[in-house]
Design a protein around this motif. Structure first.
Motif, PDB file in Angstrom:
ATOM      1  N   ALA A 182       0.836  -1.211   0.000  1.00 22.19           N
ATOM      2  CA  ALA A 182       0.000   0.000   0.000  1.00 22.19           C
ATOM      3  C   ALA A 182       0.869   1.258   0.000  1.00 22.19           C
ATOM      4  N   ASN A 183       1.931   1.252   0.827  1.00 15.97           N
ATOM      5  CA  ASN A 183       2.838   2.410   0.873  1.00 15.97           C
ATOM      6  C   ASN A 183       3.586   2.596  -0.441  1.00 15.97           C
ATOM      7  N   GLY A 184       3.783   1.491  -1.163  1.00 16.23           N
ATOM      8  CA  GLY A 184       4.487   1.548  -2.445  1.00 16.23           C
ATOM      9  C   GLY A 184       3.596   1.978  -3.588  1.00 16.23           C
ATOM     10  N   GLY A 185       2.412   2.471  -3.270  1.00 12.73           N
ATOM     11  CA  GLY A 185       1.537   3.032  -4.300  1.00 12.73           C
ATOM     12  C   GLY A 185       0.664   2.006  -5.005  1.00 12.73           C
ATOM     13  N   GLY A 186       0.582   0.786  -4.450  1.00 11.41           N
ATOM     14  CA  GLY A 186      -0.222  -0.267  -5.092  1.00 11.41           C
ATOM     15  C   GLY A 186      -1.686   0.143  -5.223  1.00 11.41           C
ATOM     16  N   LYS A 187      -2.234  -0.033  -6.440  1.00  9.34           N
ATOM     17  CA  LYS A 187      -3.661   0.252  -6.692  1.00  9.34           C
ATOM     18  C   LYS A 187      -4.199  -0.854  -7.587  1.00  9.34           C
ATOM     19  N   VAL A 188      -5.347  -1.393  -7.229  1.00  9.46           N
ATOM     20  CA  VAL A 188      -5.885  -2.500  -8.019  1.00  9.46           C
ATOM     21  C   VAL A 188      -6.324  -2.001  -9.397  1.00  9.46           C
ATOM     22  N   ARG A 189      -6.184  -2.860 -10.392  1.00  5.35           N
ATOM     23  CA  ARG A 189      -6.603  -2.527 -11.765  1.00  5.35           C
ATOM     24  C   ARG A 189      -7.888  -3.225 -12.147  1.00  5.35           C
ATOM     25  N   VAL A 190      -8.338  -4.179 -11.326  1.00  2.66           N
ATOM     26  CA  VAL A 190      -9.571  -4.926 -11.632  1.00  2.66           C
ATOM     27  C   VAL A 190     -10.373  -5.097 -10.340  1.00  2.66           C
ATOM     28  N   LEU A 191     -11.606  -5.564 -10.494  1.00  3.88           N
ATOM     29  CA  LEU A 191     -12.451  -5.808  -9.316  1.00  3.88           C
ATOM     30  C   LEU A 191     -11.773  -6.838  -8.406  1.00  3.88           C
ATOM     31  N   ALA A 192     -11.571  -6.453  -7.156  1.00  3.80           N
ATOM     32  CA  ALA A 192     -10.924  -7.365  -6.202  1.00  3.80           C
ATOM     33  C   ALA A 192     -11.691  -7.340  -4.890  1.00  3.80           C
ATOM     34  N   THR A 193     -12.053  -8.514  -4.401  1.00  3.76           N
ATOM     35  CA  THR A 193     -12.758  -8.633  -3.119  1.00  3.76           C
ATOM     36  C   THR A 193     -11.916  -9.465  -2.156  1.00  3.76           C
ATOM     37  N   LEU A 194     -12.350  -9.492  -0.890  1.00  3.66           N
ATOM     38  CA  LEU A 194     -11.552 -10.116   0.167  1.00  3.66           C
ATOM     39  C   LEU A 194     -12.220 -11.351   0.746  1.00  3.66           C
ATOM     40  N   GLY A 213      -7.433   0.071  -2.945  1.00  4.71           N
ATOM     41  CA  GLY A 213      -8.633   0.077  -3.786  1.00  4.71           C
ATOM     42  C   GLY A 213      -9.380  -1.246  -3.834  1.00  4.71           C
ATOM     43  N   VAL A 214      -9.011  -2.170  -2.928  1.00  6.43           N
ATOM     44  CA  VAL A 214      -9.730  -3.449  -2.864  1.00  6.43           C
ATOM     45  C   VAL A 214     -11.117  -3.195  -2.268  1.00  6.43           C
ATOM     46  N   ALA A 228      -2.538 -13.535  -5.629  1.00  7.37           N
ATOM     47  CA  ALA A 228      -3.837 -12.925  -5.962  1.00  7.37           C
ATOM     48  C   ALA A 228      -3.735 -11.403  -5.871  1.00  7.37           C
ATOM     49  N   LEU A 229      -3.091 -10.913  -4.813  1.00  8.47           N
ATOM     50  CA  LEU A 229      -2.917  -9.453  -4.694  1.00  8.47           C
ATOM     51  C   LEU A 229      -2.096  -8.934  -5.876  1.00  8.47           C
ATOM     52  N   ALA A 230      -1.053  -9.685  -6.239  1.00  2.09           N
ATOM     53  CA  ALA A 230      -0.219  -9.269  -7.378  1.00  2.09           C
ATOM     54  C   ALA A 230      -1.053  -9.189  -8.660  1.00  2.09           C
ATOM     55  N   ALA A 231      -1.956 -10.145  -8.839  1.00  2.00           N
ATOM     56  CA  ALA A 231      -2.827 -10.125 -10.023  1.00  2.00           C
ATOM     57  C   ALA A 231      -3.742  -8.900  -9.988  1.00  2.00           C
ATOM     58  N   ALA A 232      -4.221  -8.553  -8.797  1.00  2.00           N
ATOM     59  CA  ALA A 232      -5.096  -7.381  -8.684  1.00  2.00           C
ATOM     60  C   ALA A 232      -4.349  -6.098  -9.036  1.00  2.00           C
ATOM     61  N   LEU A 233      -3.078  -6.007  -8.609  1.00  2.00           N
ATOM     62  CA  LEU A 233      -2.313  -4.769  -8.812  1.00  2.00           C
ATOM     63  C   LEU A 233      -1.803  -4.612 -10.244  1.00  2.00           C
ATOM     64  N   THR A 234      -1.748  -5.717 -10.970  1.00  2.00           N
ATOM     65  CA  THR A 234      -1.247  -5.652 -12.355  1.00  2.00           C
ATOM     66  C   THR A 234      -2.333  -5.929 -13.387  1.00  2.00           C
ATOM     67  N   GLY A 235      -3.426  -6.600 -12.938  1.00  2.00           N
ATOM     68  CA  GLY A 235      -4.461  -7.028 -13.893  1.00  2.00           C
ATOM     69  C   GLY A 235      -3.998  -8.191 -14.753  1.00  2.00           C
ATOM     70  N   ARG A 236      -3.005  -8.940 -14.283  1.00  2.00           N
ATOM     71  CA  ARG A 236      -2.437 -10.055 -15.068  1.00  2.00           C
ATOM     72  C   ARG A 236      -2.264 -11.287 -14.196  1.00  2.00           C
ATOM     73  N   THR A 237      -2.146 -12.427 -14.860  1.00  2.00           N
ATOM     74  CA  THR A 237      -1.729 -13.662 -14.201  1.00  2.00           C
ATOM     75  C   THR A 237      -0.974 -14.490 -15.232  1.00  2.00           C
ATOM     76  N   PRO A 238      -0.037 -15.325 -14.804  1.00  2.00           N
ATOM     77  CA  PRO A 238       0.677 -16.148 -15.787  1.00  2.00           C
ATOM     78  C   PRO A 238      -0.266 -17.177 -16.416  1.00  2.00           C
ATOM     79  N   ALA A 239      -0.111 -17.373 -17.733  1.00  2.00           N
ATOM     80  CA  ALA A 239      -1.010 -18.290 -18.467  1.00  2.00           C
ATOM     81  C   ALA A 239      -0.513 -19.724 -18.338  1.00  2.00           C
TER      82      ALA A 239
END
Ligand code: F3S
Length: 399
Positions: A66-78, A112-113, A161-172
């Protein structure tokens, strides 16, 4: 891995420290699993929310992101937190725990979660459609999303999962690929499960049989006469818990089943095995129940309506937790179910559940309809379990 220019920029740190860290996590995962590229995701479910599981180290990781400026790019719930975020005192949660849990939720909020804490995000608006690529981390929800909804997710951990939210990506890799979704074991059902607890017991049997295989098979289940949403929710939680499954196909029920013929390798499950599985979860039938819990996975509004029907004009004699997502509880408020339930003395425990709340040692014997809750209640919380049908569990609370 082949990265797009934007993904490479993320990895190079041009979108901030948190996004860089997130892309590093995903690139490392992709390398381990042999992914050739990243794919965009549209929905994320983040696990590792209860301070009881996270501890200070987990909270520090979240704060850094969060301090590093992380912001979600897609809908993310907890996933569920360790307490009802509004009503924790009535559930006997210590104040120091509540403060730390608040810090966890605050870190997610800064990124932004959507801070709705539930393991059934598909009941409250985080509902991926058929074929949609997602990155979910709650095992029961992953199994539901892949199997029942036909979406595509690997079983993510909290950080990925958090990494996917912050980038909008996941490895295929894995279940994102067509060829990895093929069933390899036919399960011929000669039993007739009914209700959430019997579907949970069925998930336990199939899950335990899957454990015997070196490479876990994807089951193709034949012989189910019909399954409702709540039964499938219970089945998914149990199959994921006892067999680590993230996907199954069920003839006539799940959307991808028709794409495949039943695999040659097969096993069958009898009614006697189903009864034995139910007995195996009922470890304290003769002992006095002091804790009753429904809502593993989190309850639907239909289930809450049924509890209200059974509790109307009655008084509970034991601590009874009704665990659900806050938006579902808000519907219950509007429908008058909450008033009926609370008048009986039962307690809503929104945002949390009997497994992730810090209640080890507070109770001895828990009644539940959830095979998954039995597993964790015995393992994590050291409770003995009484395993019954949904209605019988409510009746246990007033007996
Ligand atoms: Fe959900 Fe807690 Fe059960 S997270 S699936 S209610 S163990």
């Amino acid at each position: 891995m082949q990265l797009t220019p934007e993904e490479q920029e993320m990895l190079d740190g041009r979108h901030g420290r948190a996004t860089q860290k997130a892309m590093q996590i995903l690139a490392a995962l992709g390398t381990i699993y042999g992914a050739e590229r990243m794919i965009p995701v549209t929905s994320v479910q983040i696990a590792g929310v209860s301070y009881d599981n996270l501890g200070e180290a987990g909270l520090q990781f979240l704060s850094e992101m969060a301090n590093g400026g992380g912001k979600v790019r897609v809908l993310a719930t907890l996933n569920p937190a360790g307490m009802d975020m509004e009503n924790w005192q009535a559930l006997g949660i210590p104040a120091d725990f509540a403060e730390n849990q608040g810090r966890v939720i605050e870190a997610f909020a800064r990124m932004g979660v959507v801070t709705t804490c539930t393991c059934t995000p598909y009941l409250i608006g985080n509902v991926p459609h058929f074929g949609e690529h997602i990155a979910w981390a709650e095992s029961s929800a992953v199994c539901f999303a892949n199997s029942v909804l036909g979406a595509r997710s690997n079983r993510e951990g909290g950080p990925s999962a958090l990494a996917a939210a912050l980038t909008g990506r996941t490895p295929a890799y894995g279940l994102h690929l067509d060829e990895k979704r093929q069933p390899d074991l036919t399960v011929q059902l000669k039993a007739r499960p009914k209700g959430t607890h019997e579907f949970g017991a069925l998930g336990k049997i199939i899950g335990q049989k899957m454990e015997a295989y070196e490479r876990k098979p994807i089951p193709y289940i034949l012989g189910i006469e019909g399954a409702g949403l709540e039964e499938l929710k219970s089945f998914c939680a149990s199959l994921a818990t006892y067999g680590g499954a993230a996907l199954f196909h069920m003839e006539g029920v799940t959307p991808e089943a028709a794409r495949f013929p039943p695999p040659e390798a097969s096993l069958s499950i009898t009614q006697a095995e189903l009864q034995a599985a139910i007995r195996s979860l009922n470890l304290a039938e003769e002992e006095a129940v002091d804790f009753v819990s429904l809502g593993c996975p989190h309850l639907s509004i239909q289930e809450i309506a049924r509890i209200a029907e059974l509790l109307r004009g009655k008084k509970v004699t034991k601590e009874f937790w009704i665990t659900t997502a806050r938006p579902t509880k808000q519907i219950a408020d509007r429908m008058g179910y909450t008033q009926i339930i609370e008048a009986s003395g039962a307690k809503f425990a929104a945002d949390t559940c009997c497994v992730v709340a810090p209640i080890q040692g507070r109770f001895q014997v828990m009644a539940t309809d959830s095979a998954k809750a039995c597993y964790y209640a015995a393992g994590k919380n050291k409770f003995k379990t009484v395993f019954k049908s949904f209605d019988e569990v409510v009746l246990e609370a007033i007996s």
